[in-house]
Design a protein around this motif. Structure first.
Motif, short mmCIF file in Angstrom:
data_model
loop_
_atom_site.label_atom_id
_atom_site.label_comp_id
_atom_site.label_asym_id
_atom_site.label_seq_id
_atom_site.Cartn_x
_atom_site.Cartn_y
_atom_site.Cartn_z
N ALA A 88 0.94 -1.24 0.10
CA ALA A 88 -0.13 -0.11 0.01
C ALA A 88 0.75 1.17 -0.02
CB ALA A 88 -0.94 0.00 1.04
N LEU A 89 2.01 1.20 0.56
CA LEU A 89 2.94 2.36 0.69
C LEU A 89 3.82 2.58 -0.32
CD1 LEU A 89 3.56 2.41 4.59
CD2 LEU A 89 1.94 3.61 3.57
N SER A 90 3.90 1.59 -1.41
CA SER A 90 4.91 1.64 -2.45
C SER A 90 4.55 1.98 -3.62
CB SER A 90 5.76 0.42 -2.29
OG SER A 90 4.68 -0.69 -2.79
N GLU A 91 5.27 2.57 -4.26
CA GLU A 91 4.72 2.54 -5.92
C GLU A 91 4.75 1.29 -6.69
OE1 GLU A 91 6.10 6.13 -8.78
OE2 GLU A 91 7.59 4.54 -8.92
N GLU B 217 15.66 -16.31 -7.42
CA GLU B 217 17.16 -16.61 -7.71
C GLU B 217 17.47 -17.93 -7.48
OE1 GLU B 217 18.32 -13.89 -8.89
OE2 GLU B 217 17.50 -11.95 -8.09
N PRO B 218 18.80 -18.21 -8.15
CA PRO B 218 19.00 -19.64 -7.85
C PRO B 218 19.22 -20.14 -6.40
CG PRO B 218 20.55 -18.67 -9.65
CD PRO B 218 19.52 -17.48 -8.99
N PHE B 219 19.41 -19.27 -5.48
CA PHE B 219 19.58 -19.65 -4.21
C PHE B 219 18.66 -18.98 -3.25
CE2 PHE B 219 23.68 -20.32 -6.19
CZ PHE B 219 23.86 -21.84 -6.16
N GLY B 220 17.49 -18.64 -3.52
CA GLY B 220 16.65 -17.72 -2.93
C GLY B 220 15.73 -16.84 -3.60
N LYS B 221 15.49 -15.62 -3.09
CA LYS B 221 14.45 -14.79 -3.90
C LYS B 221 15.05 -13.22 -3.55
CE LYS B 221 10.85 -14.33 -0.46
NZ LYS B 221 11.57 -15.22 0.39
N ARG B 222 14.66 -12.60 -4.56
CA ARG B 222 14.83 -11.05 -4.18
C ARG B 222 13.71 -10.21 -4.34
NH1 ARG B 222 15.50 -7.99 -9.05
NH2 ARG B 222 16.09 -9.98 -10.21
N VAL B 223 13.36 -9.43 -3.33
CA VAL B 223 11.93 -8.48 -3.40
C VAL B 223 12.43 -7.26 -3.46
CG1 VAL B 223 9.94 -7.98 -2.14
CG2 VAL B 223 11.07 -10.56 -1.83
N SER B 224 12.00 -6.46 -4.41
CA SER B 224 12.26 -5.04 -4.57
C SER B 224 10.93 -4.20 -4.66
CB SER B 224 12.99 -4.89 -6.03
OG SER B 224 14.21 -5.36 -6.05
N VAL B 225 10.96 -3.18 -3.90
CA VAL B 225 9.98 -2.26 -3.56
C VAL B 225 10.34 -0.80 -3.95
CG1 VAL B 225 8.42 -1.08 -1.97
CG2 VAL B 225 8.84 -3.55 -1.81
N THR B 226 9.58 -0.11 -4.83
CA THR B 226 9.79 1.25 -4.98
C THR B 226 9.20 2.29 -4.49
OG1 THR B 226 10.72 0.67 -7.13
CG2 THR B 226 10.24 2.91 -7.01
N VAL B 227 9.74 3.03 -3.70
CA VAL B 227 9.16 4.27 -2.84
C VAL B 227 9.20 5.50 -3.53
CG1 VAL B 227 8.88 5.64 -0.80
CG2 VAL B 227 9.27 2.82 -0.61
#
Length: 240
Positions: free
Chosen positions: A119-122, A129-139
């Motif tokens: 709710a707070l992000s754009e 990813e090969p060994f996990g994940k990547r979470v990206s949030v743009t404000v």
């Protein structure tokens, strides 16, 4: 700010990164990192970042890292990247499970983390990813003035001014939400999420404050207009 220091071009990113060992007690430390980063952003780009935008970046950092520490074993990496217009918060962790937004439910208590971030992000994205994940949030920075959505301008210390909200009914320590809050469209998942987070912010749950209520309510109004073609506050007509 040193007036003799040339400012960074608006589209030239400023980036920092930090690794954490998965200890939940380090979340406040990460939020402090975010606060110092925003100060560096203001210095680098020669602009002022509004208080509620600083708080939003801190909130996003705290929620993403807390979620990583809770659900992914091992280390987590935090990266903060800013231009003059946005701050991107990225967290890498070891779990490939993609987080799932839950439908709004005012009864479920302290479980609004991902909804708050959304709710707070754009925008928000999740990549395995090969060994996990990547979470990206743009404000976004320097967002359109909240007053343009017809929201009330209240003093920052509104919690200290209960008379401005009127008497609070039983079971609602901060009184009913103002009548100019956006009206969710029945059956719309996005409206439900925004309404739930707005309610949590109005009641000061999960560390939320009044400026979060203003931001989420503005997002709800804009969503009604853009995605439903409806005025912000009129109840949607039910199909016969």
């Amino acid at each position: 700010m040193n007036p003799h220091t040339p400012h960074r071009p608006a589209d030239e990113p400023l980036t920092v990164s930090f690794a954490y060992d998965g200890d939940p007690t380090r979340v406040p430390e990460a939020r402090a990192v975010a606060r110092r980063f925003i100060a560096a952003v203001q210095e680098a780009f020669g602009q002022s970042v509004r208080t509620h935008e600083q708080d939003t970046v801190e909130q996003v950092v705290g929620e993403l890292l807390a979620n990583a520490f809770l659900h992914a074993p091992g280390r987590a990496l935090l990266a903060l990247t800013a231009t003059a217009h946005t701050v991107q918060v990225t967290v890498w962790d070891s779990a490939q499970t993609v987080p799932v937004l839950c439908r709004g439910d005012a009864e479920r208590g302290q479980q609004y983390g991902l909804e708050i971030v959304t709710a707070l992000s754009e925008r928000m994205s999740v990549h395995r990813e090969p060994f996990g994940k990547r979470v990206s949030v743009t404000v976004p920075l320097r967002k359109q003035a909240l007053g343009d959505f017809g929201l009330p301008h209240r003093p920052p210390d509104d919690r200290a001014s209960p008379e401005a909200r009127g008497p609070a009914p039983a079971g609602s320590p901060h009184g009913p939400a103002p009548s100019n809050a956006f009206v969710p469209v029945p059956g719309c998942w996005t409206c439900t999420i925004l309404h739930s987070v707005a309610l949590a912010a109005w009641n000061r749950d999960d560390g939320l404050e009044l400026h979060h209520w203003l931001s989420v309510t503005a997002s709800g109004m804009q969503h009604r207009m853009d995605d439903h073609g409806l005025p912000p506050q009129e109840p949607a007509k039910q199909a016969p």
